[in-house]
Design a protein around this motif. Structure first.
Motif, short mmCIF file in Angstrom:
data_model
loop_
_atom_site.label_atom_id
_atom_site.label_comp_id
_atom_site.label_asym_id
_atom_site.label_seq_id
_atom_site.Cartn_x
_atom_site.Cartn_y
_atom_site.Cartn_z
N UNK A 231 0.73 -1.15 -0.08
CA UNK A 231 0.08 0.03 0.25
C UNK A 231 0.85 1.35 0.06
N UNK A 232 2.00 1.23 -0.46
CA UNK A 232 2.97 2.34 -0.46
C UNK A 232 4.24 1.95 -0.35
N UNK A 233 5.48 2.51 -1.05
CA UNK A 233 6.71 2.21 -0.92
C UNK A 233 7.31 2.32 0.19
N UNK A 234 8.10 1.34 0.61
CA UNK A 234 8.94 1.29 2.04
C UNK A 234 10.50 1.00 1.77
N UNK A 235 11.21 1.91 2.62
CA UNK A 235 12.71 1.93 2.44
C UNK A 235 13.01 0.41 2.90
N UNK A 236 13.94 -0.22 2.14
CA UNK A 236 14.64 -1.52 2.73
C UNK A 236 15.99 -1.10 2.90
N UNK A 237 16.41 -1.03 4.30
CA UNK A 237 17.74 -0.44 4.78
C UNK A 237 18.32 -1.27 5.70
N UNK A 238 17.97 -2.52 5.82
CA UNK A 238 18.79 -3.37 6.64
C UNK A 238 18.91 -5.02 6.08
#
Length: 501
Positions: A231-238
């Motif tokens: 339902x929306x872009x989410x940062x992948x950061x780990x």
């Protein structure tokens, strides 16, 4: 945006946990998926099952937490490490089922590499030994056994990734092909000293460089999920392999700190700081984590069978219905019997590393029953941990002077009986934390660190809380007698090796 979503993609199930900014858990979801055993010693997963179960648990956890994508600062991924996926760069279709870390089919390839004298250079560069456990020979097997795969790989049409890398590629809609240093360090293809894929290793094992992902820090901006998924872009950061993520979740940031995770297998890691320690006892030297371009190393011991010994009692023998029954059942066992289970169902890991031997029971009597088998299964995990513990202390003499405490996590730590027996056999305290979800927490921390939700490591370590400390309570004579019996049992299993592939 004070929430972090952790994906914990494991060997038997996919899980998702939503952590708040204070590291408390807002929601979690889990789904098991099928295991495939096409031949003796072979273990496979359908990559599509890994993907669909991961998406489903993420959506479930987000819904349970009552939040939306815009409330989530970042996604962190942790994964079953050496499991290998090869897929088509254009279509995203896997060319073969994922070959799971437990799989032993490449024993012949490994034997040939050893016979050709390749182990010294491979061990020096990777910190690993030559064993079917690691990803490199699995990739080579797929390229050599799937018709046309090697030619397609040479043309740059195929991609290789460990599970984190495959999930990242799918989450980003095929935009990002990357992994982190911890997962890269488990492939036999990565030089842990230079922090790069190594051309000599690629040539020895037979993997084209074009298949490989970019290697990044464990806490870094990897990309973002496509908006349609959640339902929306989410940062992948780990990103970190499951055992390294658990080390981070246990806040083992200081050299000398040690954790052991009890899942399907058991994995103990000892933080050795910025210098890789070369093991003289067949332990692995691995990357514990990489932050700001700096690698921290660990000694690791891998046991292939821990929780799966309890699954065997449940599914193979049918003597229990639920894992939780094993502790109380073991407590009822006949103290006059000394039954030892050496659970070498898929060979033996550290510090023995023999893929050919198989499991055995010793000390059976006419009165041996379900209680004694439960006792032996749980105790086998403790004995195997002792073997790792002893090897680590021999390899890293600094640990002799440190007051070493073992921090534990994973499903089996819920058994007080097992944890008490572990403390007794190690003759050292065993600490069980308040937050048992340490693997997922490690992934969440790495993602939250990059997103500014969580503080730098030393401040994060202040959040670690003890739930229970198990103190040794066994006489030295009993401990020595039991350990000697275990040593004889292992010797018996190793002697059964007839050198078959």
């Amino acid at each position: 945006m004070s929430f972090v979503l952790a994906i914990d993609q494991g060997t038997t199930s996919s899980r998702a946990i939503v952590f708040r900014g204070d590291i408390s858990i807002a929601a979690k979801a889990q789904q098991e998926f099928p295991q495939h055993f096409p031949a003796s010693g072979w273990v496979e997963h359908e990559p599509e099952d890994i993907w669909t179960s991961t998406v489903m648990v993420c959506r479930d956890a987000i819904e349970q937490a009552g939040i939306t994508a815009k409330d989530i600062a970042a996604i962190g991924i942790t994964n079953q490490r050496e499991t290998t996926v090869v897929w088509d760069r254009a279509t995203g279709q896997a060319v073969h089922r994922a070959i799971v870390w437990q799989d032993r089919r490449t024993a012949d390839i490994c034997a040939k590499l050893k016979a050709d004298g390749r182990e010294p250079v491979i061990s020096q560069k990777t910190g690993l030994i030559i064993d079917p456990y690691f990803s490199g020979t699995k990739v080579a097997w797929i390229l050599d056994h799937v018709p046309g795969a090697r030619a397609r790989a040479a043309r740059g049409e195929l991609m290789f990734g460990t599970v984190d890398c495959y999930l990242l590629w799918r989450l980003t809609g095929g935009k990002v092909h990357a992994t982190d240093a911890t997962n890269a360090s488990r492939t036999l293809l990565f030089n842990i000293h230079t922090g790069e894929w190594d051309d000599e290793l690629l040539e020895i094992i037979g993997v084209p460089r074009s298949m490989l992902p970019e290697v990044k820090d464990s806490s870094a901006r990897f990309g973002e999920s496509t908006p349609d998924l959640f339902g929306g872009a989410i940062a992948i950061s780990g990103i970190a392999g499951d055992q390294q993520a658990a080390t981070i979740g246990q806040a083992c940031f200081r050299p000398g700190m040690m954790k052991s995770t009890y899942g399907t297998g058991c994995f103990a890691l000892l933080n050795t700081g910025t210098t890789p320690v070369v093991s003289k006892n067949k332990l692995l030297t691995t990357v514990a984590y990489q932050l700001d371009g700096k690698r921290t190393y660990a000694l690791e011991g891998s046991i292939f069978v821990a929780g799966s010994a309890v699954q065997w009692l449940r599914d193979g023998l049918g003597i229990i219905k639920h894992a939780a029954e094993t502790g109380p059942l073991a407590d009822q066992s006949d103290s006059m019997q000394s039954v030892y289970l050496v659970p070498a169902f898929v060979g033996m890991g550290a510090p023995y590393w023999n893929p050919r031997v198989r499991g055995a029971l010793f000390g059976l009597t006419r009165n041996t029953g379900p209680a004694e088998l439960a006792h032996a299964a749980l105790e086998s995990v403790c004995y195997q941990t002792f073997d790792l513990w002893a090897a680590m202390r021999a390899d890293w003499p600094s640990s002799e002077t440190a007051s070493v405490v073992l921090r534990v996590d994973g499903g089996m730590t819920a058994s007080d009986w097992t944890m008490q027996r572990l403390a007794d056999l190690l003759d050292a305290p065993v600490d069980r934390p308040v937050i048992q979800e340490t693997t997922a927490l490690g992934a969440a921390y790495l993602a939250g660190l990059a997103a500014g939700v969580y503080p730098e490591p030393t401040k994060f370590a202040d959040n670690w809380r003890l739930e229970h400390r198990f103190k040794p309570n066994m006489s030295q004579a009993t401990r020595e007698r039991k350990l000697a019996g275990w040593a004889r049992a292992v010797k018996g299993v190793l002697a059964s090796d007839e050198g078959e592939g």
